[in-house]
Every structure is written in C-alpha cells, then in structure tokens.
Design a protein around this motif. Structure first.
Motif, PDB file in Angstrom:
ATOM      1  N   UNK A  94      23.535  -4.180  -0.910  1.00  0.00           N
ATOM      2  CA  UNK A  94      24.308  -5.180  -0.170  1.00  0.00           C
ATOM      3  C   UNK A  94      25.007  -4.557   1.032  1.00  0.00           C
ATOM      4  N   UNK A  95      25.455  -3.363   0.866  1.00  0.00           N
ATOM      5  CA  UNK A  95      26.179  -2.631   1.902  1.00  0.00           C
ATOM      6  C   UNK A  95      25.318  -2.380   3.131  1.00  0.00           C
ATOM      7  N   UNK A  96      24.042  -2.195   2.928  1.00  0.00           N
ATOM      8  CA  UNK A  96      23.138  -1.751   3.992  1.00  0.00           C
ATOM      9  C   UNK A  96      23.203  -2.580   5.265  1.00  0.00           C
ATOM     10  N   UNK A  97      23.164  -3.894   5.164  1.00  0.00           N
ATOM     11  CA  UNK A  97      23.100  -4.731   6.364  1.00  0.00           C
ATOM     12  C   UNK A  97      24.317  -4.543   7.265  1.00  0.00           C
ATOM     13  N   UNK A 151      21.106   5.382   4.928  1.00  0.00           N
ATOM     14  CA  UNK A 151      21.517   4.979   3.588  1.00  0.00           C
ATOM     15  C   UNK A 151      20.219   4.787   2.801  1.00  0.00           C
ATOM     16  N   UNK A 152      20.217   5.250   1.573  1.00  0.00           N
ATOM     17  CA  UNK A 152      18.999   5.129   0.790  1.00  0.00           C
ATOM     18  C   UNK A 152      19.194   5.544  -0.644  1.00  0.00           C
ATOM     19  N   UNK A 185      24.322   8.239   1.061  1.00  0.00           N
ATOM     20  CA  UNK A 185      24.625   8.047   2.471  1.00  0.00           C
ATOM     21  C   UNK A 185      24.499   9.416   3.123  1.00  0.00           C
ATOM     22  N   UNK A 186      23.740   9.508   4.205  1.00  0.00           N
ATOM     23  CA  UNK A 186      23.602  10.771   4.921  1.00  0.00           C
ATOM     24  C   UNK A 186      24.264  10.629   6.281  1.00  0.00           C
ATOM     25  N   UNK A 243      26.537  11.275  -2.385  1.00  0.00           N
ATOM     26  CA  UNK A 243      26.268  10.256  -3.397  1.00  0.00           C
ATOM     27  C   UNK A 243      27.324   9.172  -3.255  1.00  0.00           C
ATOM     28  N   UNK A 244      26.892   7.936  -3.132  1.00  0.00           N
ATOM     29  CA  UNK A 244      27.826   6.821  -2.997  1.00  0.00           C
ATOM     30  C   UNK A 244      28.447   6.543  -4.359  1.00  0.00           C
TER      31      UNK A 244
END
Length: 167
Positions: A8-11, A41-42, A50-51, A159-160
C-alpha cells in the motif's frame, strides 16, 4: 495513525520520492536529516525492504554507517518544498536542520531514529545491508551523467519494520 503494508505504501511513496522525502538517521545523540529523491521499495530476503542511496561524502553517511536504523518521512499532500530544498543543499556538519527549519523530531514506533512530525507518511527501517557501488559494473551513460566526480553512492537496505500515516 494508520498502519499500511509495504504494498500500500508503494504508490504514495514512489509518487512523492521524485519530489523529495526526508531520510533521517540518528547515531547516539547526533541526529540529521537529508533530502532523498532516489530509492526503491521491494521484497528481498523474504522481507519488505526500502533501499536508499547515500553518497560516501555526505554527513548522513557518517551517521548511517554507524547506525542500525533509519526513517524516511514523506510529505504526502503537504508543501515542504523549501525544507526539502534546504535539507538537500545544506550539510548537517554545518547546521542543525531541525532547529533551522523548526522540524519536529518525533519518536518512531520501532526504531531509535525519529520521524519528522511535519510529514504524514513514515517508514521505519532496520539496516540489513550496505553496498558501495561498483563503478566498473555501471552503465557508461549513467556513470557519465550521475557520477562525473566519481562520488558514488552506498546503497543502504533497510527492512521495513513499520509504515504508517499520521494526521
């Protein structure tokens, strides 16, 4: 506060990232934030990740190299352009950005590094891997355009642990 999954965070994260977000890191009593406009993000190593890239010569790199966490605070639907510009051009070596801008360092939920209270999307990360770029493996056009001074990034993978929106 509303928690969100990394999917959900990605957008909102990726939409705002190109406009800027705040990467914050704390080492001991020393706190700094800087503007980032790159990152990914992946899902890696069976973890949401998160990189964030940080150039070796940045003050933030000195802190993140000795820390075990970082946060990214994102001003979704908030106008913090001036603060993002300041944090992208001024060094924490020379100025306390929180004091200069009146930014609020609020306690994070899962890591020692605080979040920025003026933002409304937050990601808390535990550092799990750091990798200095290998210039010889970089495409020539990117090398020439992004690194004419050979000032390469260290890719910092976190790591998120928590991701959430605040009011």
């Amino acid at each position: 506060m509303r928690s969100v999954s990394f999917q959900e965070l990605s957008k909102d994260y990726l939409t705002q990232l190109v406009k800027g977000a705040f990467l914050t890191v704390k080492n001991g009593k020393t706190l700094n934030t800087m503007t980032i406009g790159w990152g990914t993000i992946g899902y890696i190593w069976n973890k949401p990740v998160l990189m964030v890239p940080v150039r070796l010569q940045r003050y933030t790199y000195n802190l993140i190299d000795k820390s075990d966490s970082f946060t990214v605070s994102v001003p979704v639907e908030k106008d913090l352009k001036a603060a993002l510009k300041f944090c992208g051009t001024e060094s924490g070596r020379d100025v306390n950005k929180f004091e200069a801008l009146g930014l609020t360092a609020k306690p994070a939920k899962s890591v020692e590094t605080p979040i920025i209270g003026e933002c409304n999307l937050h990601v808390e990360c535990r550092i799990i891997y750091k990798q200095l770029m290998e210039p010889g493996t970089l495409a020539d056009d990117i090398h020439e355009k992004s690194y004419p001074q050979h000032d390469f990034h260290v890719m910092v993978y976190g790591e998120i642990l928590d991701a959430y929106y605040t009011d």
